[in-house]
Design a protein around this motif. Structure first.
Motif, PDB file in Angstrom:
ATOM      1  N   ALA A  21       0.842  -1.185   0.000  1.00  0.00           N
ATOM      2  CA  ALA A  21       0.000   0.000   0.000  1.00  0.00           C
ATOM      3  C   ALA A  21       0.879   1.237   0.000  1.00  0.00           C
ATOM      4  CB  ALA A  21      -0.943   0.015   1.198  1.00  0.00           C
ATOM      5  N   ILE A  22       0.290   2.345  -0.441  1.00  0.00           N
ATOM      6  CA  ILE A  22       1.013   3.606  -0.464  1.00  0.00           C
ATOM      7  C   ILE A  22       0.077   4.726  -0.044  1.00  0.00           C
ATOM      8  CG2 ILE A  22       0.528   3.927  -2.936  1.00  0.00           C
ATOM      9  CD1 ILE A  22       3.349   5.270  -3.120  1.00  0.00           C
ATOM     10  N   ARG A  23       0.595   5.585   0.822  1.00  0.00           N
ATOM     11  CA  ARG A  23      -0.110   6.802   1.182  1.00  0.00           C
ATOM     12  C   ARG A  23       0.772   7.941   0.697  1.00  0.00           C
ATOM     13  NH1 ARG A  23      -3.683   8.057   5.821  1.00  0.00           N
ATOM     14  NH2 ARG A  23      -3.027   6.116   6.800  1.00  0.00           N
ATOM     15  N   TRP A  24       0.457   8.405  -0.518  1.00  0.00           N
ATOM     16  CA  TRP A  24       1.323   9.363  -1.199  1.00  0.00           C
ATOM     17  C   TRP A  24       1.462  10.663  -0.395  1.00  0.00           C
ATOM     18  CZ3 TRP A  24       0.664  14.266  -3.154  1.00  0.00           C
ATOM     19  CH2 TRP A  24       1.677  14.735  -4.012  1.00  0.00           C
ATOM     20  N   SER A  25       0.389  11.083   0.279  1.00  0.00           N
ATOM     21  CA  SER A  25       0.367  12.381   0.953  1.00  0.00           C
ATOM     22  C   SER A  25       1.404  12.490   2.068  1.00  0.00           C
ATOM     23  CB  SER A  25      -1.025  12.673   1.516  1.00  0.00           C
ATOM     24  OG  SER A  25      -1.405  11.674   2.442  1.00  0.00           O
ATOM     25  N   VAL A  26       1.786  11.350   2.641  1.00  0.00           N
ATOM     26  CA  VAL A  26       2.793  11.376   3.710  1.00  0.00           C
ATOM     27  C   VAL A  26       4.048  10.598   3.323  1.00  0.00           C
ATOM     28  CG1 VAL A  26       1.079  11.721   5.505  1.00  0.00           C
ATOM     29  CG2 VAL A  26       1.790   9.402   4.929  1.00  0.00           C
ATOM     30  N   GLY A  27       4.077  10.131   2.083  1.00  0.00           N
ATOM     31  CA  GLY A  27       5.260   9.430   1.599  1.00  0.00           C
ATOM     32  C   GLY A  27       5.493   8.086   2.243  1.00  0.00           C
ATOM     33  N   SER A  28       4.424   7.402   2.609  1.00  0.00           N
ATOM     34  CA  SER A  28       4.568   6.110   3.282  1.00  0.00           C
ATOM     35  C   SER A  28       4.206   4.962   2.351  1.00  0.00           C
ATOM     36  CB  SER A  28       3.658   6.046   4.511  1.00  0.00           C
ATOM     37  OG  SER A  28       4.065   6.973   5.489  1.00  0.00           O
ATOM     38  N   THR A  29       4.984   3.897   2.459  1.00  0.00           N
ATOM     39  CA  THR A  29       4.682   2.659   1.760  1.00  0.00           C
ATOM     40  C   THR A  29       4.688   1.504   2.761  1.00  0.00           C
ATOM     41  OG1 THR A  29       7.003   2.362   1.185  1.00  0.00           O
ATOM     42  CG2 THR A  29       5.589   3.408  -0.470  1.00  0.00           C
ATOM     43  N   TYR A  30       3.916   0.485   2.450  1.00  0.00           N
ATOM     44  CA  TYR A  30       3.764  -0.670   3.326  1.00  0.00           C
ATOM     45  C   TYR A  30       3.827  -1.922   2.465  1.00  0.00           C
ATOM     46  CZ  TYR A  30       1.404   3.211   5.692  1.00  0.00           C
ATOM     47  OH  TYR A  30       1.079   4.438   6.210  1.00  0.00           O
ATOM     48  N   TYR A  31       4.484  -2.957   2.976  1.00  0.00           N
ATOM     49  CA  TYR A  31       4.635  -4.195   2.222  1.00  0.00           C
ATOM     50  C   TYR A  31       4.414  -5.402   3.115  1.00  0.00           C
ATOM     51  CZ  TYR A  31       6.863  -1.346  -1.375  1.00  0.00           C
ATOM     52  OH  TYR A  31       7.128  -0.410  -2.345  1.00  0.00           O
ATOM     53  N   ALA A  32       3.838  -6.441   2.515  1.00  0.00           N
ATOM     54  CA  ALA A  32       3.810  -7.727   3.190  1.00  0.00           C
ATOM     55  C   ALA A  32       5.229  -8.282   3.227  1.00  0.00           C
ATOM     56  CB  ALA A  32       2.894  -8.686   2.434  1.00  0.00           C
ATOM     57  N   ASP A  33       5.546  -9.032   4.264  1.00  0.00           N
ATOM     58  CA  ASP A  33       6.887  -9.596   4.397  1.00  0.00           C
ATOM     59  C   ASP A  33       7.240 -10.477   3.196  1.00  0.00           C
ATOM     60  OD1 ASP A  33       6.809 -10.087   8.022  1.00  0.00           O
ATOM     61  OD2 ASP A  33       7.293  -8.332   6.796  1.00  0.00           O
ATOM     62  N   SER A  34       6.239 -11.140   2.640  1.00  0.00           N
ATOM     63  CA  SER A  34       6.488 -12.092   1.559  1.00  0.00           C
ATOM     64  C   SER A  34       6.938 -11.424   0.261  1.00  0.00           C
ATOM     65  CB  SER A  34       5.226 -12.917   1.293  1.00  0.00           C
ATOM     66  OG  SER A  34       4.139 -12.063   0.959  1.00  0.00           O
ATOM     67  N   VAL A  35       6.713 -10.108   0.138  1.00  0.00           N
ATOM     68  CA  VAL A  35       7.082  -9.429  -1.109  1.00  0.00           C
ATOM     69  C   VAL A  35       8.125  -8.344  -0.891  1.00  0.00           C
ATOM     70  CG1 VAL A  35       4.769  -9.883  -1.999  1.00  0.00           C
ATOM     71  CG2 VAL A  35       5.294  -7.624  -1.034  1.00  0.00           C
ATOM     72  N   LYS A  36       8.483  -8.089   0.358  1.00  0.00           N
ATOM     73  CA  LYS A  36       9.427  -7.026   0.655  1.00  0.00           C
ATOM     74  C   LYS A  36      10.757  -7.289  -0.057  1.00  0.00           C
ATOM     75  CE  LYS A  36       8.420  -5.601   4.782  1.00  0.00           C
ATOM     76  NZ  LYS A  36       8.382  -5.474   6.262  1.00  0.00           N
ATOM     77  N   GLY A  37      11.269  -6.265  -0.712  1.00  0.00           N
ATOM     78  CA  GLY A  37      12.521  -6.398  -1.447  1.00  0.00           C
ATOM     79  C   GLY A  37      12.345  -6.874  -2.874  1.00  0.00           C
ATOM     80  N   ARG A  38      11.158  -7.362  -3.218  1.00  0.00           N
ATOM     81  CA  ARG A  38      10.899  -7.831  -4.582  1.00  0.00           C
ATOM     82  C   ARG A  38       9.867  -6.959  -5.302  1.00  0.00           C
ATOM     83  NH1 ARG A  38       8.571 -12.655  -5.439  1.00  0.00           N
ATOM     84  NH2 ARG A  38       7.386 -12.625  -3.467  1.00  0.00           N
ATOM     85  N   PHE A  39       8.894  -6.461  -4.566  1.00  0.00           N
ATOM     86  CA  PHE A  39       7.822  -5.648  -5.148  1.00  0.00           C
ATOM     87  C   PHE A  39       7.989  -4.198  -4.730  1.00  0.00           C
ATOM     88  CE2 PHE A  39       4.286  -9.147  -5.440  1.00  0.00           C
ATOM     89  CZ  PHE A  39       5.189  -9.980  -6.104  1.00  0.00           C
ATOM     90  N   THR A  40       7.574  -3.301  -5.620  1.00  0.00           N
ATOM     91  CA  THR A  40       7.618  -1.873  -5.316  1.00  0.00           C
ATOM     92  C   THR A  40       6.310  -1.228  -5.746  1.00  0.00           C
ATOM     93  OG1 THR A  40      10.012  -1.823  -5.679  1.00  0.00           O
ATOM     94  CG2 THR A  40       8.849   0.293  -5.663  1.00  0.00           C
ATOM     95  N   ILE A  41       5.678  -0.511  -4.836  1.00  0.00           N
ATOM     96  CA  ILE A  41       4.460   0.219  -5.161  1.00  0.00           C
ATOM     97  C   ILE A  41       4.813   1.681  -5.385  1.00  0.00           C
ATOM     98  CG2 ILE A  41       3.877   0.676  -2.729  1.00  0.00           C
ATOM     99  CD1 ILE A  41       0.910   0.297  -3.538  1.00  0.00           C
TER     100      ILE A  41
END
Length: 123
Positions: free
Chosen positions: A50-70
């Motif tokens: 997930a991404i909250r553009w207004s505050v520059g935050s991104t969130y990732y499931a552990d299973s995709v961290k480092g492989r996926f980018t939102i």
């Protein structure tokens, strides 16, 4: 009327890459939390990123961290999910979601959903 339209799914070999797109209308992606979920046959829908553009935050499931980018293209009102180093276990229907608040994996809380795009990773 809010519409989220996903595209970019397909068949790819393990180790390959895909980029999913979610084109939004009826909302401004910069004002919402935009998320990606996936659901494999017989399994519950699970949070991916997930991404909250207004505050520059991104969130990732552990299973995709480092492989996926939102990421978000504000001018195009579109959210992307770049998926690298794909694995067969990434095979699922991928859904775009939007909400004013971030609910993480509580998919039943998210307000808006796209129709989904199939991603199949062959071994």
């Amino acid at each position: 009327q809010v519409q989220l339209v996903e595209s970019g799914g397909g068949l790819v070999q393990a180790g390959g890459s895909l980029r999913l797109s979610c084109a939004a209308s009826g909302i401004t992606v910069s004002s919402y939390v935009m998320g990606w979920f996936r659901q494999a046959p017989g399994k519950e829908r699970e949070f991916v990123a997930a991404i909250r553009w207004s505050v520059g935050s991104t969130y990732y499931a552990d299973s995709v961290k480092g492989r996926f980018t939102i990421s978000t293209d504000i001018a195009q009102n579109t959210v992307y999910l770049q998926m690298n180093s794909l694995k067969p276990e990434d095979t699922a229907v991928y859904y775009c979601a939007a909400d004013r608040n971030y609910y993480g994996g509580r998919y039943y809380e998210w307000d808006y959903w796209g129709q989904g795009t199939q991603v199949t990773v062959s071994s």
